[in-house]
Design an enzyme around this catalytic site. Structure first.
Site, PDB file in Angstrom:
ATOM      1  N   PRO A   1       0.804  -1.218   0.000  1.00 59.73           N
ATOM      2  CA  PRO A   1       0.000   0.000   0.000  1.00 59.73           C
ATOM      3  C   PRO A   1       0.837   1.268   0.000  1.00 59.73           C
ATOM      4  O   PRO A   1       1.672   1.482   0.878  1.00 59.73           O
ATOM      5  CB  PRO A   1      -0.803  -0.113   1.295  1.00 59.73           C
ATOM      6  CG  PRO A   1      -0.229  -1.258   2.061  1.00 59.73           C
ATOM      7  CD  PRO A   1       0.939  -1.795   1.332  1.00 59.73           C
ATOM      8  N   GLU A   2       0.598   2.082  -0.990  1.00 58.30           N
ATOM      9  CA  GLU A   2       1.151   3.435  -1.014  1.00 58.30           C
ATOM     10  C   GLU A   2      -0.002   4.384  -0.709  1.00 58.30           C
ATOM     11  O   GLU A   2      -1.098   3.939  -0.388  1.00 58.30           O
ATOM     12  CB  GLU A   2       1.772   3.739  -2.380  1.00 58.30           C
ATOM     13  CG  GLU A   2       2.826   2.717  -2.789  1.00 58.30           C
ATOM     14  CD  GLU A   2       3.505   3.065  -4.103  1.00 58.30           C
ATOM     15  OE1 GLU A   2       3.656   4.261  -4.389  1.00 58.30           O
ATOM     16  OE2 GLU A   2       3.885   2.139  -4.831  1.00 58.30           O
TER      17      GLU A   2
ATOM     18  N   LYS B   1       1.502   7.328   4.672  1.00 54.94           N
ATOM     19  CA  LYS B   1       0.995   5.955   4.610  1.00 54.94           C
ATOM     20  C   LYS B   1       0.490   5.481   5.971  1.00 54.94           C
ATOM     21  O   LYS B   1       0.328   4.284   6.179  1.00 54.94           O
ATOM     22  CB  LYS B   1       2.097   5.021   4.101  1.00 54.94           C
ATOM     23  CG  LYS B   1       2.601   5.372   2.702  1.00 54.94           C
ATOM     24  CD  LYS B   1       3.794   4.522   2.297  1.00 54.94           C
ATOM     25  CE  LYS B   1       4.490   5.093   1.070  1.00 54.94           C
ATOM     26  NZ  LYS B   1       5.789   4.458   0.813  1.00 54.94           N
TER      27      LYS B   1
ATOM     28  N   HIS C   1      -3.575 -15.687   7.559  1.00 52.32           N
ATOM     29  CA  HIS C   1      -2.822 -14.465   7.837  1.00 52.32           C
ATOM     30  C   HIS C   1      -3.627 -13.378   8.542  1.00 52.32           C
ATOM     31  O   HIS C   1      -3.260 -12.220   8.495  1.00 52.32           O
ATOM     32  CB  HIS C   1      -2.206 -13.882   6.562  1.00 52.32           C
ATOM     33  CG  HIS C   1      -1.502 -14.890   5.731  1.00 52.32           C
ATOM     34  ND1 HIS C   1      -0.482 -15.670   6.217  1.00 52.32           N
ATOM     35  CD2 HIS C   1      -1.691 -15.270   4.449  1.00 52.32           C
ATOM     36  CE1 HIS C   1      -0.059 -16.480   5.249  1.00 52.32           C
ATOM     37  NE2 HIS C   1      -0.782 -16.268   4.177  1.00 52.32           N
TER      38      HIS C   1
ATOM     39  N   ARG D   1       3.128 -10.601   5.371  1.00 48.10           N
ATOM     40  CA  ARG D   1       4.547 -10.516   5.719  1.00 48.10           C
ATOM     41  C   ARG D   1       4.823  -9.894   7.076  1.00 48.10           C
ATOM     42  O   ARG D   1       5.988  -9.753   7.464  1.00 48.10           O
ATOM     43  CB  ARG D   1       5.293  -9.766   4.611  1.00 48.10           C
ATOM     44  CG  ARG D   1       5.426 -10.639   3.374  1.00 48.10           C
ATOM     45  CD  ARG D   1       5.860  -9.852   2.175  1.00 48.10           C
ATOM     46  NE  ARG D   1       7.242  -9.437   2.276  1.00 48.10           N
ATOM     47  CZ  ARG D   1       7.848  -8.732   1.334  1.00 48.10           C
ATOM     48  NH1 ARG D   1       7.182  -8.359   0.258  1.00 48.10           N
ATOM     49  NH2 ARG D   1       9.093  -8.390   1.462  1.00 48.10           N
TER      50      ARG D   1
ATOM     51  N   ARG E   1      20.783  17.856  -2.476  1.00 49.20           N
ATOM     52  CA  ARG E   1      20.769  16.385  -2.457  1.00 49.20           C
ATOM     53  C   ARG E   1      21.449  15.807  -3.695  1.00 49.20           C
ATOM     54  O   ARG E   1      21.130  16.162  -4.815  1.00 49.20           O
ATOM     55  CB  ARG E   1      19.325  15.874  -2.422  1.00 49.20           C
ATOM     56  CG  ARG E   1      18.542  16.350  -1.227  1.00 49.20           C
ATOM     57  CD  ARG E   1      18.769  15.444  -0.049  1.00 49.20           C
ATOM     58  NE  ARG E   1      17.864  15.800   1.042  1.00 49.20           N
ATOM     59  CZ  ARG E   1      17.510  14.940   1.982  1.00 49.20           C
ATOM     60  NH1 ARG E   1      17.976  13.721   1.983  1.00 49.20           N
ATOM     61  NH2 ARG E   1      16.698  15.308   2.933  1.00 49.20           N
TER      62      ARG E   1
ATOM     63  N   ARG F   1      15.851  -1.382  -5.228  1.00 47.06           N
ATOM     64  CA  ARG F   1      14.468  -1.493  -5.688  1.00 47.06           C
ATOM     65  C   ARG F   1      14.381  -1.242  -7.184  1.00 47.06           C
ATOM     66  O   ARG F   1      15.153  -0.484  -7.749  1.00 47.06           O
ATOM     67  CB  ARG F   1      13.563  -0.498  -4.971  1.00 47.06           C
ATOM     68  CG  ARG F   1      13.910  -0.278  -3.525  1.00 47.06           C
ATOM     69  CD  ARG F   1      12.821   0.477  -2.853  1.00 47.06           C
ATOM     70  NE  ARG F   1      11.720  -0.423  -2.611  1.00 47.06           N
ATOM     71  CZ  ARG F   1      11.604  -1.148  -1.506  1.00 47.06           C
ATOM     72  NH1 ARG F   1      12.519  -1.064  -0.569  1.00 47.06           N
ATOM     73  NH2 ARG F   1      10.588  -1.939  -1.343  1.00 47.06           N
TER      74      ARG F   1
END
Length: 283
Positions: free
Chosen positions: A2-3, A58, A94, A113, A156, A269
């Site tokens: 989920p974002e 989130k 789960h 998870r 940055r 990623r």
DNA sequence: AGCGTCTCCTGCTTGC
DNA sequence: TGCAAGCAGGAGACGC
């Protein structure tokens, strides 16, 4: 999983379902998720009415009558599902925590998870404020704007894709929407952040692309890659609108482009992008 | 301070 | 078919 868009949808579902209901009991089926589940979770929420549910980045915040709040993060695979099972049916796998409301309805927190977490926030030590202080502005808030992002990125050196995933810079963006927003803004994920910060128009494009993609995803129920579903178990369909995510070696969707989508790995990623459409240089 | 690497846990996909 | 390796949407700890 989920974002921001998926969390927003789950938050709205939870609001519809839980606000003004009272917790009757909580059953905990696992000793620990990402963190140990607070031992006093059940007793602290028992008989408390849910007054309000909100989202920051989130995170989901469930506020209670007694001024306690549950601070919830879904990790990668967390979700809430309405439990509709009949007496002789088996529980779905789960289920980590079950919330039983005083009207006997049940909500299951499911998390394959176990990377999600629940924190109990007391009115005395306001962990929510502490958390928000460390978090960058929510990607859909007015505080996340061109001036803010330009200022934040100007020194940055990290690539822009990783910067967008950094929740201290901006809250709510994850791996899928970072790639999609960069495609829309025509910025290569390998571009150094401070280089983009020199170009105000690019930064402005990026900010509006992020907001556009996130809002678009919310409209269509989020992205269902493996298991994101709303509380009734319905899938979203933003995954059918992906331009780059998970489209390695497929044709670029830009009408004027004959290139193929590339996959690279940045800070461990996957990033997906079109080398031809997304530039690292100035316009 | 900022950046890169590693890790938590489980299930699915891929390749042999 | 069976098995092992590799991969997954997140974030925090750690070392440099």
């Amino acid at each position: 999983m989920p974002e921001l868009p998926e969390v927003e949808i789950i938050k709205n579902n939870l609001s519809d379902y839980l606000v003004n209901k009272t917790f009757h009991s909580i059953k905990v089926f696992t000793s620990k998720l990402r963190y140990k589940i607070p031992h006093n979770l059940a007793e602290s929420v028992k008989n408390q009415r849910v007054t309000h549910i909100s989202r920051v980045a989130k995170y989901i915040i469930v506020s209670l009558d007694n001024n306690y709040a549950l601070l919830i993060h879904l990790g990668m695979t967390g979700n809430f599902l309405i439990n509709t099972k009949k007496k002789n049916q088996k529980d779905s796998k789960h289920v980590r925590i079950r919330f039983v409301m005083s009207d006997e309805s049940k909500i299951d927190y499911v998390d394959i998870r176990k990377f999600g977490f629940f924190k109990l926030v007391t009115p005395q030590k306001n962990e929510i404020r502490k958390l928000l202080a460390e978090l960058g502005p929510d990607a859909l808030s007015d505080e996340f704007n061109t001036n803010y992002l330009q200022n934040t990125l100007k020194n940055r050196t990290v690539n822009i894709k990783s910067a967008l995933l950094n929740q201290k810079i901006v809250g709510g963006i994850g791996n899928i929407y970072a790639s999609e927003a960069l495609f829309r803004a025509k910025i290569s994920p390998i571009t150094e952040s401070k280089k983009i910060a020199k170009d105000k128009i690019k930064i402005s494009d990026l900010v509006s692309s992020i907001k556009f993609i996130l809002n678009d995803a919310i409209q269509v129920g989020g992205s269902t890659i493996k298991d994101h579903k709303n509380m009734k178990g319905e899938s979203g369909y933003f995954q059918y609108k992906f331009n780059v995510y998970n489209r390695e070696n497929m044709e670029c969707n830009d009408q004027n482009c004959d290139s193929k989508i590339k996959r690279i790995v940045q800070t461990g990623r996957s990033s997906f992008y079109c080398e031809k459409c997304q530039k690292t240089g100035s316009r």
